[in-house]
Design a protein around this motif. Structure first.
Motif, PDB file in Angstrom:
ATOM      1  N   ARG A 144     -75.539   9.991   9.182  1.00  0.00           N
ATOM      2  CA  ARG A 144     -74.328  10.022   9.994  1.00  0.00           C
ATOM      3  C   ARG A 144     -74.400   8.959  11.090  1.00  0.00           C
ATOM      4  O   ARG A 144     -75.441   8.728  11.706  1.00  0.00           O
ATOM      5  N   GLY A 145     -73.252   8.311  11.317  1.00  0.00           N
ATOM      6  CA  GLY A 145     -73.183   7.284  12.348  1.00  0.00           C
ATOM      7  C   GLY A 145     -73.684   5.927  11.911  1.00  0.00           C
ATOM      8  O   GLY A 145     -73.632   4.968  12.677  1.00  0.00           O
ATOM      9  N   CYS A 146     -74.135   5.833  10.646  1.00  0.00           N
ATOM     10  CA  CYS A 146     -74.723   4.586  10.150  1.00  0.00           C
ATOM     11  C   CYS A 146     -73.903   4.024   8.990  1.00  0.00           C
ATOM     12  O   CYS A 146     -73.225   4.754   8.272  1.00  0.00           O
ATOM     13  N   ALA A 147     -73.994   2.733   8.805  1.00  0.00           N
ATOM     14  CA  ALA A 147     -73.355   2.052   7.680  1.00  0.00           C
ATOM     15  C   ALA A 147     -74.298   0.969   7.180  1.00  0.00           C
ATOM     16  O   ALA A 147     -75.255   0.595   7.866  1.00  0.00           O
ATOM     17  N   ALA A 148     -74.027   0.463   5.984  1.00  0.00           N
ATOM     18  CA  ALA A 148     -74.880  -0.573   5.405  1.00  0.00           C
ATOM     19  C   ALA A 148     -74.039  -1.548   4.591  1.00  0.00           C
ATOM     20  O   ALA A 148     -73.065  -1.144   3.949  1.00  0.00           O
ATOM     21  N   ALA A 149     -74.424  -2.821   4.641  1.00  0.00           N
ATOM     22  CA  ALA A 149     -73.742  -3.860   3.855  1.00  0.00           C
ATOM     23  C   ALA A 149     -74.732  -4.983   3.595  1.00  0.00           C
ATOM     24  O   ALA A 149     -75.721  -5.142   4.315  1.00  0.00           O
ATOM     25  N   TYR A 150     -74.448  -5.775   2.564  1.00  0.00           N
ATOM     26  CA  TYR A 150     -75.395  -6.800   2.133  1.00  0.00           C
ATOM     27  C   TYR A 150     -75.358  -8.037   3.029  1.00  0.00           C
ATOM     28  O   TYR A 150     -74.308  -8.413   3.554  1.00  0.00           O
ATOM     29  N   TYR A 151     -76.539  -8.626   3.183  1.00  0.00           N
ATOM     30  CA  TYR A 151     -76.603  -9.961   3.774  1.00  0.00           C
ATOM     31  C   TYR A 151     -76.835 -10.956   2.638  1.00  0.00           C
ATOM     32  O   TYR A 151     -77.298 -10.562   1.573  1.00  0.00           O
ATOM     33  N   PRO A 152     -76.522 -12.228   2.766  1.00  0.00           N
ATOM     34  CA  PRO A 152     -76.120 -12.920   4.004  1.00  0.00           C
ATOM     35  C   PRO A 152     -74.647 -12.795   4.378  1.00  0.00           C
ATOM     36  O   PRO A 152     -74.245 -13.334   5.401  1.00  0.00           O
ATOM     37  N   GLU A 153     -73.842 -12.081   3.577  1.00  0.00           N
ATOM     38  CA  GLU A 153     -72.416 -12.002   3.875  1.00  0.00           C
ATOM     39  C   GLU A 153     -72.139 -11.424   5.262  1.00  0.00           C
ATOM     40  O   GLU A 153     -71.138 -11.762   5.891  1.00  0.00           O
ATOM     41  N   THR A 154     -73.016 -10.533   5.745  1.00  0.00           N
ATOM     42  CA  THR A 154     -72.793  -9.888   7.037  1.00  0.00           C
ATOM     43  C   THR A 154     -73.586 -10.507   8.187  1.00  0.00           C
ATOM     44  O   THR A 154     -73.522 -10.019   9.315  1.00  0.00           O
ATOM     45  N   ASN A 155     -74.314 -11.584   7.926  1.00  0.00           N
ATOM     46  CA  ASN A 155     -75.024 -12.253   9.024  1.00  0.00           C
ATOM     47  C   ASN A 155     -74.064 -12.802  10.076  1.00  0.00           C
ATOM     48  O   ASN A 155     -74.437 -13.017  11.228  1.00  0.00           O
ATOM     49  N   VAL A 156     -72.828 -13.020   9.670  1.00  0.00           N
ATOM     50  CA  VAL A 156     -71.806 -13.497  10.604  1.00  0.00           C
ATOM     51  C   VAL A 156     -71.590 -12.512  11.749  1.00  0.00           C
ATOM     52  O   VAL A 156     -71.123 -12.890  12.830  1.00  0.00           O
ATOM     53  N   LEU A 157     -71.974 -11.254  11.549  1.00  0.00           N
ATOM     54  CA  LEU A 157     -71.740 -10.207  12.547  1.00  0.00           C
ATOM     55  C   LEU A 157     -72.846 -10.113  13.593  1.00  0.00           C
ATOM     56  O   LEU A 157     -72.682  -9.419  14.602  1.00  0.00           O
ATOM     57  N   ILE A 158     -73.969 -10.777  13.377  1.00  0.00           N
ATOM     58  CA  ILE A 158     -75.144 -10.592  14.236  1.00  0.00           C
ATOM     59  C   ILE A 158     -75.165 -11.669  15.314  1.00  0.00           C
ATOM     60  O   ILE A 158     -75.374 -12.853  15.023  1.00  0.00           O
ATOM     61  N   PRO A 159     -74.937 -11.312  16.582  1.00  0.00           N
ATOM     62  CA  PRO A 159     -74.940 -12.324  17.647  1.00  0.00           C
ATOM     63  C   PRO A 159     -76.286 -13.023  17.755  1.00  0.00           C
ATOM     64  O   PRO A 159     -77.341 -12.400  17.575  1.00  0.00           O
ATOM     65  N   LEU A 160     -76.253 -14.295  18.055  1.00  0.00           N
ATOM     66  CA  LEU A 160     -77.486 -15.073  18.134  1.00  0.00           C
ATOM     67  C   LEU A 160     -78.423 -14.531  19.203  1.00  0.00           C
ATOM     68  O   LEU A 160     -79.647 -14.561  19.038  1.00  0.00           O
ATOM     69  N   ASP A 161     -77.863 -14.023  20.290  1.00  0.00           N
ATOM     70  CA  ASP A 161     -78.719 -13.532  21.362  1.00  0.00           C
ATOM     71  C   ASP A 161     -78.942 -12.024  21.303  1.00  0.00           C
ATOM     72  O   ASP A 161     -79.473 -11.430  22.250  1.00  0.00           O
ATOM     73  N   ALA A 162     -78.594 -11.384  20.187  1.00  0.00           N
ATOM     74  CA  ALA A 162     -78.953  -9.985  19.966  1.00  0.00           C
ATOM     75  C   ALA A 162     -80.308  -9.967  19.266  1.00  0.00           C
ATOM     76  O   ALA A 162     -80.393 -10.052  18.036  1.00  0.00           O
ATOM     77  N   THR A 163     -81.358  -9.880  20.040  1.00  0.00           N
ATOM     78  CA  THR A 163     -82.706 -10.016  19.490  1.00  0.00           C
ATOM     79  C   THR A 163     -83.620  -8.928  20.032  1.00  0.00           C
ATOM     80  O   THR A 163     -83.347  -8.294  21.055  1.00  0.00           O
ATOM     81  N   ALA A 164     -84.726  -8.733  19.334  1.00  0.00           N
ATOM     82  CA  ALA A 164     -85.725  -7.756  19.748  1.00  0.00           C
ATOM     83  C   ALA A 164     -86.461  -8.245  20.987  1.00  0.00           C
ATOM     84  O   ALA A 164     -86.760  -9.434  21.120  1.00  0.00           O
ATOM     85  N   ASP A 165     -86.752  -7.323  21.881  1.00  0.00           N
ATOM     86  CA  ASP A 165     -87.575  -7.658  23.037  1.00  0.00           C
ATOM     87  C   ASP A 165     -88.951  -8.117  22.548  1.00  0.00           C
ATOM     88  O   ASP A 165     -89.503  -7.586  21.587  1.00  0.00           O
ATOM     89  N   THR A 166     -89.509  -9.090  23.195  1.00  0.00           N
ATOM     90  CA  THR A 166     -90.836  -9.667  22.917  1.00  0.00           C
ATOM     91  C   THR A 166     -90.835 -10.578  21.700  1.00  0.00           C
ATOM     92  O   THR A 166     -91.223 -11.747  21.782  1.00  0.00           O
ATOM     93  N   SER A 167     -90.390 -10.099  20.529  1.00  0.00           N
ATOM     94  CA  SER A 167     -90.503 -10.890  19.300  1.00  0.00           C
ATOM     95  C   SER A 167     -89.348 -11.856  19.099  1.00  0.00           C
ATOM     96  O   SER A 167     -89.470 -12.815  18.342  1.00  0.00           O
ATOM     97  N   ASN A 168     -88.194 -11.589  19.717  1.00  0.00           N
ATOM     98  CA  ASN A 168     -86.988 -12.418  19.571  1.00  0.00           C
ATOM     99  C   ASN A 168     -86.441 -12.425  18.150  1.00  0.00           C
ATOM    100  O   ASN A 168     -85.742 -13.355  17.728  1.00  0.00           O
ATOM    101  N   THR A 169     -86.723 -11.385  17.394  1.00  0.00           N
ATOM    102  CA  THR A 169     -86.205 -11.240  16.035  1.00  0.00           C
ATOM    103  C   THR A 169     -84.753 -10.765  16.072  1.00  0.00           C
ATOM    104  O   THR A 169     -84.425  -9.836  16.816  1.00  0.00           O
ATOM    105  N   PRO A 170     -83.862 -11.351  15.291  1.00  0.00           N
ATOM    106  CA  PRO A 170     -82.475 -10.865  15.248  1.00  0.00           C
ATOM    107  C   PRO A 170     -82.404  -9.379  14.889  1.00  0.00           C
ATOM    108  O   PRO A 170     -83.129  -8.907  14.005  1.00  0.00           O
TER     109      PRO A 170
END
Length: 768
Positions: free
Chosen positions: A727-753
């Motif tokens: 519940r509250g979750c969804a899923a879709a394939y990449y790379p088609e959905t990479n357009v949705l991931i902001p460049l500066d939305a990254t993990a603390d420390t590792s800087n992983t998207p």
């Protein structure tokens, strides 16, 4: 007989949806493997090639990094491994005539599937400034063009040298050596987008950013926890290891937002019983909400602390640091907050605890489901806390198991492909090669895109991969690449990155793993070479191709790097680049002098000194409970518990692969295990959430992500599929959905998207 590539992109307007499967592999996997292989290679080539995959005298599968057992089957490959081999060993060819018929503007409109299906690249190709088409170019002229751009830079740090996980140890070592002799640590790699969070967390807590288990440890374990991972699609041969562990008495807990067929039941195609009946793998499925893993492990740690006799006091006293601070944080874990964060029921967590307490030897495996959140590093540190509490690191049948995705992604990092190299590595490089490597840290993937966007970087060189399609924030990434003066891609096949170029662009075709590598020595005679790779469990072994190259115009990756280095660095370089090109054994000799664990490399990897099939690199925590951290011990940590908070009417999206893809390579348009056929633009939504949002199954929506910058990022035209996700979750394939991931939305420390934590709203599509 091999078939011709598609002439037009297939229509994906109406994906067909059936119920998801409850078992993986079996006869359908065998049939699909052979169908794809024969379409690409023909019958005879299929037989000759597939029987050499992952054999001790054969070539390493160009797919995932899962290790091979000592006793190997004649068919030591999985369905997706067969697809990867077929795509590389295909008889289809992309010649200069193809580029003459397809201007770059046309290529840019094509899907990744269509581009990849065209076949193997045969010639170096050059796109001049202002030109509409790639044209053939000689290798000498190609190296001249790269040298012109690199030597014209105001600083070596205006160049970016990216690496894909497919690159061999020898090529990776030469590549980082060239970049550093040129003068930069700008060496981003695909790890930055996947397991960087694992490396960051493990280096801090146990002193080495790699897993601590072997296949034998899995076989000996009492409990295996598989968290945030879908091995049935992404690492199918792992299912055989889990099956063997189960036969030996292990229990398996699966923690994932989606039920996955491979972890429910595995129909092993290597045995008659497995083929038809299969084996149940998962004993307990915890259908967790995205991002709730840290909260779950924190509560389990509290419950372990509260259970008399459950903690390994002797191990903690002798081998760990930070225990008191950790216990204070763990004891504060709250049941209600954990149930909210995870979406689980109390009885489910109590059942998991019972399995944990009954186990004397526990392994935790994970992949992108844990590594691609803002709080991924503290989540993985909490997994380490969980294992340390009961002494489950550094003894047989127990430990950490981050499952790497690409064939040599771990080996590339071992060889020094890293934007933040350790001082000791640079010291060894300086001592061996006589130049002073740069000490300032370079760009990772996200920082490289920012530098290209902002004009701080002007030359982008990629050793393999499909950088444009793999990276986040697609429109930003593509605009950044187009600002470059020169983009260069060393590739075996066509992909999206070749259609999104700088002012000038080069495609440099290279040998694949399946192909024979002959290099001309100083005596004028050709000598067959082999390369090496490191798997996900630190095993190093040789890879020897046997097929004739797809074209006489191909160069190997080591040869490309060596010739480029000679052209760029000139006579001022004391490095014997020509010798390295002629004989890869000389590269391995230098690796042995620079990188600990590779002593007597050539003899050990050929089996003349040690066991045939390679050798295992040393690992202090695993081998002797020695933890090379800043404290000299394994570190408990006590980060605050985090989990994503959703605004009303929004869902948390994770990007994932279909069963017909590997990373950004799309083999087909089906996702057999999830019941999806003939299309990739689908979004999987819980029926309960769909009802709340008024979304009928089969309706079409646009996915719109929401981020603090207020920029609208939209992926249009996705078919809603009612699916049993959390519940509250969804899923879709990449790379088609990479357009949705902001460049500066990254993990603390590792800087992983943060590709598994994308807040989205679903709007009715104009195509509905």
């Amino acid at each position: 007989m091999a078939t011709k590539p598609p002439t037009g992109d297939p229509v994906q307007d109406a994906p067909q949806v059936d119920a998801p499967l409850r078992a993986a592999a079996g006869l359908p996997a065998v049939a699909h493997s052979l169908k794809i292989a024969q379409q690409q290679m023909g019958v005879r080539r299929t037989a000759l090639t597939l029987l050499r995959v992952n054999q001790k005298d054969g070539f390493d599968c160009p797919g995932c990094a899962w290790p091979e057992p000592d006793q190997r089957h004649k068919a030591e490959f999985c369905e997706n491994g067969a697809k990867a081999v077929a795509e590389e060993a295909t008889l289809r060819r992309v010649t200069p005539d193809f580029f003459a018929a397809h201007p770059v503007a046309d290529l840019a409109t094509r899907s990744g599937y269509w581009l990849g299906q065209q076949g193997r690249l045969t010639h170096p190709m050059y796109l001049a400034d202002g030109a509409e088409r790639y044209e053939p170019v000689s290798w000498e002229r190609a190296f001249d063009i790269i040298a012109e751009e690199l030597t014209a830079l105001a600083s070596p740090d205006e160049a970016v040298f990216y690496t894909s996980g497919r690159t061999s140890n020898e090529a990776a070592f030469l590549y980082q050596l060239f970049a550093r002799e040129f003068g930069t640590n700008n060496l981003p790699d695909c790890s930055n987008m996947c397991h960087e969070s694992s490396g960051s967390a493990l280096t801090e807590t146990i002193g080495i950013g790699k897993g601590s288990v072997s296949l034998e440890d899995l076989y000996k374990s009492d409990l295996i926890i598989v968290a945030g991972q879908n091995p049935g699609t992404n690492h199918p041969r792992m299912l055989s290891a889990l099956e063997k562990a189960k036969a030996n008495g292990a229990r398996i807990i699966t923690i994932n937002p989606l039920p996955e067929a491979g972890l429910e039941r595995f129909k092993n195609p290597q045995t008659p019983q497995g083929m038809f009946k299969g084996a149940t793998l998962t004993d307990l499925f915890l259908q967790i909400r995205l991002g709730g893993d840290q909260a779950l492990f924190r509560l389990l740690n509290k419950l372990i602390l509260e259970t008399e006799g459950a903690v390994d006091d002797a191990f903690i006293a002798e081998h760990t640091h930070g225990y008191e601070e950790f216990t204070e944080a763990a004891r504060a874990a709250d049941w209600d907050a954990t149930l909210t964060a995870t979406g689980l029921q109390r009885a489910e967590i109590e059942e998991a605890l019972a399995l944990v307490l009954a186990s004397e030897r526990t392994v935790v495996c994970w992949a992108m489901g844990l590594t691609q959140h803002k709080h991924s590093v503290p989540t993985i540190r909490e997994v380490v806390n969980f294992l340390l509490l009961r002494g489950n690191i550094g003894r047989p049948g127990a430990g950490v198991c981050p499952v790497r995705g690409h064939s040599n992604v771990q080996g590339d990092r071992t060889m020094g492909v890293f934007e933040r190299p350790a001082p000791a590595f640079l010291d060894a490089l300086e001592k061996e090669f006589g130049f002073a490597p740069p000490r300032e840290h370079g760009f990772d993937v996200v920082r490289a895109i920012e530098a290209l966007r902002d004009g701080e970087a002007k030359v982008f060189f990629a050793m393999g991969g499909n950088f444009v399609a793999a990276s986040p924030d697609t429109h930003v990434t593509e605009a950044a690449m187009r600002r470059a003066a020169l983009t260069v891609h060393v590739s075996t096949k066509l992909n999206r990155s070749h259609a999104v170029t700088g002012a000038r662009a080069l495609i440099l075709p290279t040998l694949g793993r399946t192909e024979r590598d002959l290099q001309v020595g100083p005596n004028g005679k050709s000598t067959e070479q082999f390369v090496t790779v490191e798997d996900s469990m630190s095993m190093v072994h040789a890879s020897r191709g046997r097929l004739a190259p797809a074209s006489k115009h191909l160069l190997s990756e080591p040869a490309i790097v060596a010739r480029l280095a000679r052209r760029v660095l000139g006579e001022a370089s004391r490095t014997p680049w020509e010798e390295f090109e002629q004989d890869y054994a000389t590269v391995r000799d230098r690796i042995a002098k620079v990188i600990p664990g590779f002593e007597d490399f050539n003899a050990r990897v050929t089996g003349s000194a040690g066991r045939p099939g390679g050798f295992t690199l040393p690992h202090g925590p695993r081998d002797e409970r020695r933890f090379p951290t800043t404290t000299g011990k394994a570190n408990f940590t006590a980060a605050p518990v985090e989990y994503p908070k959703l605004p009303e009417g929004r869902l948390l999206l994770q990007t994932l692969r279909s069963h017909d893809q590997y990373n950004t390579t799309i083999y087909g348009l089906d996702d057999r295990y999830r019941g999806i056929r003939n299309g990739r633009r689908v979004v999987l939504v819980s029926p309960h959430d769909a009802q709340d949002l008024g979304l009928a199954d089969g309706s079409y929506v646009d996915l719109v992500s929401e981020w603090t910058d207020g920029v609208e990022r939209r992926a249009p035209g996705f078919r809603v599929v009612h699916y049993p996700t959390a519940r509250g979750c969804a899923a879709a394939y990449y790379p088609e959905t990479n357009v949705l991931i902001p460049l500066d939305a990254t993990a603390d420390t590792s800087n992983t998207p943060t590709s598994k934590s994308v807040v989205v709203r679903l709007e009715q599509s104009a195509t509905d």
